[in-house]
Each structure stands twice: as C-alpha cells, then as structure tokens.
Write a protein that holds these residues in place. Structure first.
Motif, short mmCIF file in Angstrom:
data_model
loop_
_atom_site.label_atom_id
_atom_site.label_comp_id
_atom_site.label_asym_id
_atom_site.label_seq_id
_atom_site.Cartn_x
_atom_site.Cartn_y
_atom_site.Cartn_z
N PHE A 24 5.03 -4.87 -8.74
CA PHE A 24 5.12 -3.74 -9.66
C PHE A 24 5.44 -4.21 -11.08
O PHE A 24 4.86 -3.71 -12.05
CB PHE A 24 6.19 -2.77 -9.17
N ARG A 65 9.79 4.95 -11.95
CA ARG A 65 8.39 4.75 -11.56
C ARG A 65 8.29 3.82 -10.36
O ARG A 65 7.47 4.02 -9.47
CB ARG A 65 7.60 4.20 -12.73
N TYR A 66 9.14 2.78 -10.34
CA TYR A 66 9.11 1.86 -9.20
C TYR A 66 9.56 2.55 -7.92
O TYR A 66 8.95 2.36 -6.86
CB TYR A 66 10.01 0.65 -9.48
N TRP A 69 6.76 4.78 -6.78
CA TRP A 69 5.64 3.98 -6.26
C TRP A 69 5.97 3.35 -4.92
O TRP A 69 5.14 3.32 -4.01
CB TRP A 69 5.30 2.89 -7.28
N ASP A 72 5.72 5.77 -2.03
CA ASP A 72 4.34 5.99 -1.61
C ASP A 72 3.76 4.75 -0.93
O ASP A 72 3.01 4.85 0.04
CB ASP A 72 3.48 6.37 -2.82
N PHE A 78 -1.29 4.01 -2.28
CA PHE A 78 -1.21 3.32 -3.57
C PHE A 78 -1.75 4.16 -4.71
O PHE A 78 -1.96 3.64 -5.81
CB PHE A 78 -1.97 1.99 -3.50
N GLY A 79 -1.99 5.41 -4.45
CA GLY A 79 -2.45 6.29 -5.51
C GLY A 79 -3.96 6.30 -5.65
O GLY A 79 -4.71 5.81 -4.81
N PRO A 284 -3.15 1.04 -10.48
CA PRO A 284 -2.95 1.34 -9.06
C PRO A 284 -3.78 0.44 -8.14
O PRO A 284 -3.31 0.02 -7.09
CB PRO A 284 -3.39 2.81 -8.95
N GLN A 287 -2.17 -3.12 -8.10
CA GLN A 287 -0.95 -3.13 -7.28
C GLN A 287 -1.29 -3.02 -5.80
O GLN A 287 -0.71 -3.73 -4.97
CB GLN A 287 -0.05 -1.97 -7.70
#
Length: 318
Positions: A24, A65-66, A69, A72, A78-79, A284, A287
C-alpha cells in the motif's frame, strides 16, 4: 503434521500484514498523480481534479485509507480498476481472468526446468570431476547468466520466424485447441525455464556430491548395491531436501519473471495486466496484482514446509 501446518499458518498472519502495508505504501511512490491523470491530464480544471480526488478517497489520511483498503483486501476485494483496462467489473475479476495464463506459463516453464535440470544435476553429481561434469557446469553457468528476455528473442528468431515450428506471439486458450495452447506456451516456457533448470541442476549436483561421500552411501556401495538402488533410494532422497527449496523458490521466480516474458510474447496474463496498470497509474490494479503475487509466493512456501514435513520427520517437531 497438523500442528506444524497450524504453526506455519499463524506465522503467516503478521507477515501478510507487513506485506500489505508495504504494498500500500509503495504504490504511493508511483510517479504522477492518478487524480490528475484520470481527470484529463495537466489541462484538467482544479474542480475536476478535486472531484476525482474525492471520489477516490484520496483526501482521507493515509492510515484511514490503508485501514479501509486492508478491510476490503482481506475479502479479496481490491476495488475497481480506474480505467477499466479489461472491461471487467473489478480488479479481482481482471486478475482471475488472467491468472490461468500466468499459471500455465509458470507451470510449463517449471516442467521444462525439471525435465532438463533433474537429469542433468543427477548425472553431473554422479560423474563429478569428469568432462561431462565440466560441460554441465559450463552450461548451467551460461543458463544462469543469460537474461530470459534475451533468450526469448533468440527463440522467436530461430524457432518461430526461421523454423516456423511455434507461434512467435499470442496465446490460444486450452478450450479452443489444446495443441495450439501448448504450442503457444513452449517458447515462452523455454525462455523462462532455462534459468530455473540451470539453478536446479547446480543445486542437485552439489547436494548429490556431498551425499555420495557420506558413510551410509559408501556402505551401500560396499554391499554391492546397484547405482539405481544406491543413488535412487538412498542418495537422492537426502539430496532432494535443498533441491525442493530451490524448486519452490524458482516457481516464485517464474511467476515474477512472467511479467517481462508475457510482454515479449503478447500473453494476456497477470504480468501484462500489471505493466498496463503501471503505465496508466491504475493504483487499485497495481495493489491487487502485487498483493496477489505475494500471496501466491507465501502459499508456495507453506507448501514447501509441508513437503519438508513429509520428507524429514524432524521438521514436524522443529
């Protein structure tokens, strides 16, 4: 075996947490601002950039944000790809679509490496110091030194362009034609697998030379054992332990090396997807692919530990 597997799984939890944090954070080092790129580039209006930044949640603190993320990612979510590079509804769907291509390439390369490396290492270990051994050492040194992308280009020129035996680029799915699928993987598999074959051969040769000098092997020879029995039953089993590690590490290396080979041979795998995401600053997707590669590598190491437990009972209680 079950307690050993449980211990290994528990040890993986903090490792995956640190890896996810690293993935990340490192994506923040990608040059450029994805909000500016998505908004239309340097000519985009500040209002448009601010709207994109808000929609991507880039205004929130980094730790927030981490945490979102990671929550999820634990569910393998992973979006959404910022650019819809494949038209898929999510990054996971994009990865799943490409994963069979990358795994097919890596397994083909591993099979080629085993077919070449195991016999070569065994013969060289049994004939240490002979002309055959020196030739094998020179060959494996060359295989380790040559970059796989250069080997791939040479193979395309010799076996695809001139000989016409294999397709130069492209990928055929197994369901369409198994024979065409195999042909499309032979050249990239060879380019990717020669390095692994050389590494396996060198490790097996060194291990076998050490084992053949052991007292129990000398005793087996003194009892009149045949080479097949002494080497196959006694020596290779103990020489296989470090070789298993090399094979497992090579599988992880093959998955990583597929990134370049897929580009050269135009294979629609995870490596091509990752490079496309890097060029487009698709955070995304970057990552998701990076974390998936790490997860696969960790699972491979876990499988190696389990194999160790079966080969060497002392590992089960260590």
């Amino acid at each position: 075996m079950l307690p050993m597997i449980a211990r290994r799984l528990l040890a993986l939890l903090p490792l995956m947490l640190l890896v996810s944090l690293g993935v990340f954070m490192l994506t923040g080092l990608v040059p450029g601002d994805p909000a500016v790129t998505i908004a239309g580039g340097p000519d985009a209006s500040p209002d448009r950039i601010a709207a994109v930044r808000e929609s991507l949640n880039l205004d929130s603190p980094l730790i927030v944000r981490y945490a979102e993320w990671l929550g999820d990612a634990v569910r393998l979510d992973f979006g959404q790809s910022l650019y819809g590079t494949t038209g898929g509804p999510s990054v996971v769907d994009d990865i799943v679509m490409r994963m069979p291509v990358t795994f097919s390439l890596a397994l083909t390369a591993l099979c080629i490496a085993l077919v070449i490396g195991l016999p070569l290492g065994t013969i060289a270990g049994m004939r240490a110091g002979t002309a055959l051994d020196r030739v094998s050492v020179a060959g494996t040194s060359l295989g380790i030194a040559l970059p796989n992308f250069w080997i791939g280009l040479i193979l395309i020129q010799l076996l695809a362009v001139k000989a016409g035996w294999f397709p130069a680029v492209g990928y055929t799915h197994f369901t369409e034609s198994p024979s065409a699928w195999l042909k499309s993987l032979i050249l990239p598999g060879m380019a990717l697998g020669l390095f692994a074959a050389a590494s396996i051969a060198r490790q097996l040769r060194a291990s076998l030379i050490d084992v053949l000098q052991s007292n129990y092997v000398r005793t087996a020879w003194a009892k009149g054992g045949s080479p097949a029995r002494v080497v196959g039953k006694h020596a290779l089993k103990n020489a296989a332990m470090p070789t298993v590690t090399v094979i497992a590490l090579q599988l992880g290396t093959l998955l990583g090396g597929a990134v370049i080979i897929e580009q050269i041979f135009s294979l629609p795998g995870m490596g091509t997807y990752l490079i496309t995401a890097l060029l487009k600053q698709d955070i995304p997707a970057i990552q998701g692919v990076a974390l998936m590669f790490v997860l696969i590598y960790v699972v491979i190491n876990l499988a190696v530990d389990i194999v160790y437990g079966y080969i060497n009972p002392k590992v089960r209680v260590s």
